[in-house]
Design a protein around this motif. Structure first.
Motif, PDB file in Angstrom:
ATOM      1  N   GLN A 265      47.049  49.913  42.106  1.00  0.00           N
ATOM      2  CA  GLN A 265      46.895  48.798  41.162  1.00  0.00           C
ATOM      3  C   GLN A 265      45.435  48.384  41.047  1.00  0.00           C
ATOM      4  OE1 GLN A 265      49.709  46.070  42.958  1.00  0.00           O
ATOM      5  NE2 GLN A 265      51.124  46.311  41.257  1.00  0.00           N
ATOM      6  N   ILE A 266      44.777  48.287  42.186  1.00  0.00           N
ATOM      7  CA  ILE A 266      43.361  47.912  42.173  1.00  0.00           C
ATOM      8  C   ILE A 266      42.543  48.981  41.442  1.00  0.00           C
ATOM      9  CG2 ILE A 266      41.340  47.460  43.623  1.00  0.00           C
ATOM     10  CD1 ILE A 266      43.313  45.254  43.901  1.00  0.00           C
ATOM     11  N   PHE A 267      42.874  50.225  41.712  1.00  0.00           N
ATOM     12  CA  PHE A 267      42.129  51.314  41.061  1.00  0.00           C
ATOM     13  C   PHE A 267      42.315  51.274  39.548  1.00  0.00           C
ATOM     14  CE2 PHE A 267      41.769  55.834  39.667  1.00  0.00           C
ATOM     15  CZ  PHE A 267      40.407  55.951  39.864  1.00  0.00           C
TER      16      PHE A 267
ATOM     17  N   GLY B  41      41.202  34.758  45.462  1.00  0.00           N
ATOM     18  CA  GLY B  41      40.622  36.088  45.282  1.00  0.00           C
ATOM     19  C   GLY B  41      39.572  36.364  46.335  1.00  0.00           C
ATOM     20  N   LEU B  42      38.710  35.385  46.574  1.00  0.00           N
ATOM     21  CA  LEU B  42      37.614  35.597  47.515  1.00  0.00           C
ATOM     22  C   LEU B  42      38.093  35.642  48.948  1.00  0.00           C
ATOM     23  CD1 LEU B  42      35.240  33.511  45.449  1.00  0.00           C
ATOM     24  CD2 LEU B  42      34.711  35.799  46.268  1.00  0.00           C
ATOM     25  N   LYS B  43      39.121  34.876  49.234  1.00  0.00           N
ATOM     26  CA  LYS B  43      39.677  34.881  50.589  1.00  0.00           C
ATOM     27  C   LYS B  43      40.195  36.260  50.961  1.00  0.00           C
ATOM     28  CE  LYS B  43      39.720  30.776  52.451  1.00  0.00           C
ATOM     29  NZ  LYS B  43      39.744  30.348  53.830  1.00  0.00           N
ATOM     30  N   LEU B  44      40.529  37.038  49.935  1.00  0.00           N
ATOM     31  CA  LEU B  44      41.185  38.315  50.198  1.00  0.00           C
ATOM     32  C   LEU B  44      40.255  39.501  50.010  1.00  0.00           C
ATOM     33  CD1 LEU B  44      44.566  37.608  48.508  1.00  0.00           C
ATOM     34  CD2 LEU B  44      44.139  37.993  50.915  1.00  0.00           C
ATOM     35  N   GLU B  45      38.991  39.213  49.779  1.00  0.00           N
ATOM     36  CA  GLU B  45      38.077  40.302  49.515  1.00  0.00           C
ATOM     37  C   GLU B  45      38.173  41.399  50.574  1.00  0.00           C
ATOM     38  OE1 GLU B  45      33.871  39.512  49.328  1.00  0.00           O
ATOM     39  OE2 GLU B  45      34.195  39.407  47.188  1.00  0.00           O
TER      40      GLU B  45
ATOM     41  N   MET C 273      39.964  41.406  29.363  1.00  0.00           N
ATOM     42  CA  MET C 273      39.125  41.344  30.558  1.00  0.00           C
ATOM     43  C   MET C 273      38.303  42.637  30.693  1.00  0.00           C
ATOM     44  SD  MET C 273      40.759  40.427  34.197  1.00  0.00           S
ATOM     45  CE  MET C 273      39.770  40.086  35.606  1.00  0.00           C
ATOM     46  N   ALA C 274      38.970  43.755  30.484  1.00  0.00           N
ATOM     47  CA  ALA C 274      38.301  45.053  30.579  1.00  0.00           C
ATOM     48  C   ALA C 274      37.240  45.179  29.477  1.00  0.00           C
ATOM     49  CB  ALA C 274      39.318  46.177  30.471  1.00  0.00           C
ATOM     50  N   TYR C 275      37.626  44.748  28.281  1.00  0.00           N
ATOM     51  CA  TYR C 275      36.715  44.816  27.136  1.00  0.00           C
ATOM     52  C   TYR C 275      35.474  43.959  27.384  1.00  0.00           C
ATOM     53  CZ  TYR C 275      35.278  44.574  22.203  1.00  0.00           C
ATOM     54  OH  TYR C 275      34.586  44.647  21.029  1.00  0.00           O
ATOM     55  N   ASN C 276      35.699  42.756  27.892  1.00  0.00           N
ATOM     56  CA  ASN C 276      34.580  41.849  28.157  1.00  0.00           C
ATOM     57  C   ASN C 276      33.702  42.333  29.301  1.00  0.00           C
ATOM     58  OD1 ASN C 276      34.768  39.964  26.121  1.00  0.00           O
ATOM     59  ND2 ASN C 276      36.248  38.694  27.221  1.00  0.00           N
ATOM     60  N   ALA C 277      34.305  42.994  30.280  1.00  0.00           N
ATOM     61  CA  ALA C 277      33.500  43.522  31.392  1.00  0.00           C
ATOM     62  C   ALA C 277      32.469  44.500  30.848  1.00  0.00           C
ATOM     63  CB  ALA C 277      34.397  44.209  32.410  1.00  0.00           C
TER      64      ALA C 277
ATOM     65  N   GLY D 179      37.030  49.151  34.301  1.00  0.00           N
ATOM     66  CA  GLY D 179      35.732  48.476  34.318  1.00  0.00           C
ATOM     67  C   GLY D 179      35.746  47.105  34.969  1.00  0.00           C
ATOM     68  N   ILE D 180      36.873  46.746  35.581  1.00  0.00           N
ATOM     69  CA  ILE D 180      37.000  45.412  36.180  1.00  0.00           C
ATOM     70  C   ILE D 180      36.741  45.514  37.682  1.00  0.00           C
ATOM     71  CG2 ILE D 180      38.603  43.500  36.576  1.00  0.00           C
ATOM     72  CD1 ILE D 180      40.066  44.580  33.963  1.00  0.00           C
ATOM     73  N   SER D 181      35.926  44.640  38.229  1.00  0.00           N
ATOM     74  CA  SER D 181      35.533  44.739  39.634  1.00  0.00           C
ATOM     75  C   SER D 181      36.725  44.475  40.544  1.00  0.00           C
ATOM     76  CB  SER D 181      34.433  43.730  39.946  1.00  0.00           C
ATOM     77  OG  SER D 181      34.973  42.431  39.917  1.00  0.00           O
ATOM     78  N   MET D 182      36.597  44.944  41.783  1.00  0.00           N
ATOM     79  CA  MET D 182      37.689  44.768  42.739  1.00  0.00           C
ATOM     80  C   MET D 182      38.019  43.294  42.957  1.00  0.00           C
ATOM     81  SD  MET D 182      37.911  45.965  46.688  1.00  0.00           S
ATOM     82  CE  MET D 182      38.360  47.678  46.535  1.00  0.00           C
ATOM     83  N   GLU D 183      36.973  42.454  43.028  1.00  0.00           N
ATOM     84  CA  GLU D 183      37.188  41.019  43.236  1.00  0.00           C
ATOM     85  C   GLU D 183      37.996  40.423  42.089  1.00  0.00           C
ATOM     86  OE1 GLU D 183      34.290  42.540  43.457  1.00  0.00           O
ATOM     87  OE2 GLU D 183      33.801  42.320  45.581  1.00  0.00           O
ATOM     88  N   ASP D 184      37.594  40.776  40.865  1.00  0.00           N
ATOM     89  CA  ASP D 184      38.309  40.236  39.707  1.00  0.00           C
ATOM     90  C   ASP D 184      39.735  40.781  39.649  1.00  0.00           C
ATOM     91  OD1 ASP D 184      36.145  38.766  39.017  1.00  0.00           O
ATOM     92  OD2 ASP D 184      35.455  40.095  37.422  1.00  0.00           O
TER      93      ASP D 184
END
Lengths: 481, 245
Positions: free
Chosen positions: A430-432, A473-477, B101-105, A438-443
């Motif tokens: 899911q994270i991958f 989110g940050l607590k779980l980094e 979200m992906a688009y904005n990233a 293009g979304i960071s792991m934190e987000d």
């Protein structure tokens, strides 16, 4: 406030772990009738308060610590704790913020809670409590004009003794449990909210608790009374510095609603949770919170975001006495590293057509243990009462655990009880998937958690919902994979 | 735009890729074919940075930059896209919200302003038509409860919105009925342009009737054993993989 807090939070480490260098007056360690008399005297309390405390203390001596929660910790030495710690008071009474130690104001500002006139939060009145005393309460006058009393409990004892006498201990008596008895004996501060008939609070009320002194306990007590047709929304927040030793926080919160009144009580609990690597230190958060819907058509709603503390032990509950009264419990409890939580609620249905809703979201990561414990009780008189419970767990990683212990006790055949439960796991895939878009792991983490918790977050006052999301989110980094 | 040089990778301790070399130029469509377990799905995952795989040697250059040390989200924002063979379900996360979200990233990365839900809604309508999806589809949780065909179309929708420079489509044709295959192919063909590279990873020649490749590679046992033009795919259809192994 959001921006400030977000900035602090994104520094990633526990950002509230600093200690303020403030001259503090501390009672000698240990508990005795003398210490209790001293606390009562410090607060200039009338005789009935001292009696209240001593009665509780004598009862407490007959009790032993509860061992049934699903948590483990070394035995607490109750004689090794300071039961009173307060910033040294100036000679004269605090008349305005100008009399408050600037270092204290700075501390709260660092915590994202500016108290001074120019900077104070818009639309939120704050009572700031540092160790055992209240530092300042904002918007007091504006609230009073609207008929809302919002002040430290010690001030209420002085100014509104009759209301305090009538309701203090009426929801959580000192005989309720070990920690409630301890709190009744030694409580030193807390907030008092009183809304007379037909009063709607013009703004959110909020209390911010800060423990600063090492080896001290914080025993605050909050009392909120809403008379007929009144409404208030109240939020509490908590932080503490990082110490290697554990600190005890044993609070009591009592809520009372009369006919057609409503209290919405929200908590964002972010006490220091101990060292992430060794598990050393952190707060023991042993709290009794209960609301009584005394009046018909009244409503009490608890929302809690529990992210901090080494150990959390609390069950914000509702006793639904008035016919058609409503109790709600919305909870997100997150544990990571070595944290342990045993939390849930009790819904006691007594009146006719009473209704309760429980939505509990437990998130466990690291080596933590997360337990939901709940009781739904339909008493004989609770005709056509109704409960719905949704109890979901999310696991992150392979070293954590989640348990649920729901108890349902039905003594009235016309009542209905519903219970749903699920367990899910955040997967690497899911994270991958997020990251590949293009979304960071934190987000990614924050978004998944937010999705899991949204039924609870939407109950929070808007000012705090964003923070709560980000905080989780940050607590779980770095806890996946 | 993509240069793979002697790439070796393993999962746990099992080597999967055993020396892949491949060059893809802008505007080209490549097809990677091969029997089950040949490593063709692994290749696209390794290039996009899936954490389960370890690269043991070799290089992957994207527009001249070695990307193997970059986090998957950084690679994605450079313009690398993977349409998954099995898109994962993400309960509780709103499909349109996720896509925005992906688009904005990506926009943020390019120093552009982020778009709000209203603007994004407008932008996405036309793309929805291309993959013949109903707007209510956007209101569901990401991939949750989607049929096999809906999941694949959602992947293509994401590609159309994110406008990658290089897209790997991993068995996008599997599990599609003939109508869905036609829709997906039409959308991919519409996206084809001189500056974009497309890699089709597939078992079957069937897809290649709709999206015509410039180059066809055959993978087996972690290496490319043969490359050729589209006629190679037809030969495979006829004779199977046996004659190459």
């Amino acid at each position: 406030m959001s921006q400030q807090l977000l900035n602090d939070i994104t520094t990633r480490d526990y950002p509230y772990g600093f200690t303020s260098n403030i001259e503090t007056e501390v009672a000698p360690k240990g508990l005795s009738e003398d210490v209790i008399r001293m606390i009562s005297k410090k607060k200039n309390e009338p005789e009935f308060m001292l009696e209240f405390r001593l009665k509780a203390y004598r009862h407490w001596l007959t009790l032993t610590e509860p061992k049934w929660p699903n948590v483990t910790y070394p035995e607490i030495n109750f004689q090794d704790i300071h039961y009173y710690a307060a910033p040294k008071a100036p000679k004269k009474k605090l008349e305005s913020l100008d009399d408050v130690d600037p270092e204290l104001l700075k501390t709260f500002e660092k915590l994202g809670i500016p108290l001074t006139e120019q900077k104070k939060l818009a639309n939120v009145a704050v009572d700031a409590i540092f160790d055992s005393v209240s530092v300042a309460t904002t918007y007091k006058d504006k609230l009073l004009k609207a008929g809302v009393v919002f002040c430290p409990l010690s001030e209420a004892v002085e100014k509104y003794p009759d209301i305090v006498k009538k309701y203090l201990g009426s929801v959580v008596p000192h005989t309720d449990n070990f920690y409630a008895a301890l709190n009744a004996a030694v409580f030193s501060e807390g907030s008092f909210v009183y809304l007379p008939k037909n009063t709607v609070s013009p703004m959110e009320l909020s209390t911010y608790f800060r423990i600063n002194t090492e080896e001290s306990g914080q025993f605050e007590r909050t009392l909120i009374v809403c008379e007929e047709n009144s409404y208030v929304s109240y939020l509490e927040g908590c932080t503490a510095p990082k110490f290697d030793t554990n600190q005890l926080h044993a609070a009591v919160v009592e809520l009372v609603t009369l006919d057609n009144a409503e209290i919405k009580y929200s908590t964002v609990q972010n006490w220091f949770s101990g060292d992430p690597v060794t598990g050393k230190g952190g707060i023991y958060n042993f709290v009794t919170k209960r609301g009584k819907c005394l009046g018909k058509n009244s409503k009490i709603s608890w929302t809690q975001i529990e992210t901090g503390s080494a150990i959390t032990w609390k069950y914000p509950s509702c006793v639904l006495i008035g016919d058609n009264s409503i109790g709600e419990f919305y909870s997100v409890a997150l544990t990571n590293h070595f944290q342990q939580a045993d939390t849930g609620t009790k819904m006691i249905h007594i009146g006719k057509n009473t209704k309760s809703t429980i939505v509990s979201k437990g998130i466990s990561a690291g080596k933590s243990h997360n337990t939901y414990r709940g009781l739904v009780q339909m008493n004989k008189s609770a005709h056509h009462a109704n409960n719905f419970t949704q109890c979901d767990s999310m696991l992150i990683g392979n070293a954590c655990s989640a348990n649920t212990f729901p108890t349902i006790d039905v003594k009235n055949g016309s009542s209905t009880v519903g219970h749903e439960a699920t367990t899910v796991k955040i997967s690497e895939d899911q994270i991958f998937y997020f990251q590949q878009r293009g979304i960071s792991m934190e987000d990614a983490m924050a978004t998944i958690i937010n999705g899991f918790c949204k039924d609870v977050f939407k109950e929070l006052p808007t000012e705090f919902a964003v923070e709560a999301t980000q905080l989780l989110g940050l607590k779980l980094e770095n806890s996946v994979g | 735009m993509l240069e793979i040089k002697n790439l070796h990778a393993k999962i746990n301790d099992t080597p999967i890729l055993k020396g892949i070399s491949l060059t893809i130029k802008p505007g080209e469509v490549h097809a990677i074919m091969g029997p089950n377990g040949s490593g063709k799905s692994t290749l696209s995952k390794v290039i996009s940075g899936h954490p389960a795989y370890d690269v043991t040697s070799g290089e992957v250059l994207f527009e001249g930059q070695n990307i193997l040390e970059l986090d998957p989200d950084v690679r994605a924002r450079l313009g690398l896209f993977l349409a998954f063979q099995y898109p994962v379900e993400i309960p509780g996360v709103h499909n349109a919200g996720f896509l925005r979200m992906a688009y904005n990233a990506r926009r943020k990365e390019n120093g552009q302003e982020e778009v709000d839900p209203m603007e994004f809604d407008e932008l996405i309508r036309s793309k929805l038509n291309l993959v013949e999806m109903e707007p209510d589809f956007l209101e569901r949780a990401v991939n949750q409860g989607f049929s096999g065909g809906e999941k694949k179309r959602n992947e293509i929708l994401q590609m159309l919105v994110l406008e990658p420079k290089l897209a790997f489509l991993d068995e996008t044709d599997s599990g599609l009925d003939i109508d869905a295959l036609r829709i997906v192919s039409k959308a991919v063909n519409a996206y084809k342009k001189p500056e974009v590279g497309i890699v089709l990873v597939t078992h079957y020649q069937r897809l290649l009737n709709y999206i015509v490749p410039d180059v066809v590679h055959v993978m087996a046992n972690g290496v490319i054993i043969k490359s050729g033009d589209k006629s190679l795919a037809l030969a495979l259809e006829e004779k199977g993989y046996e004659w190459l192994l």
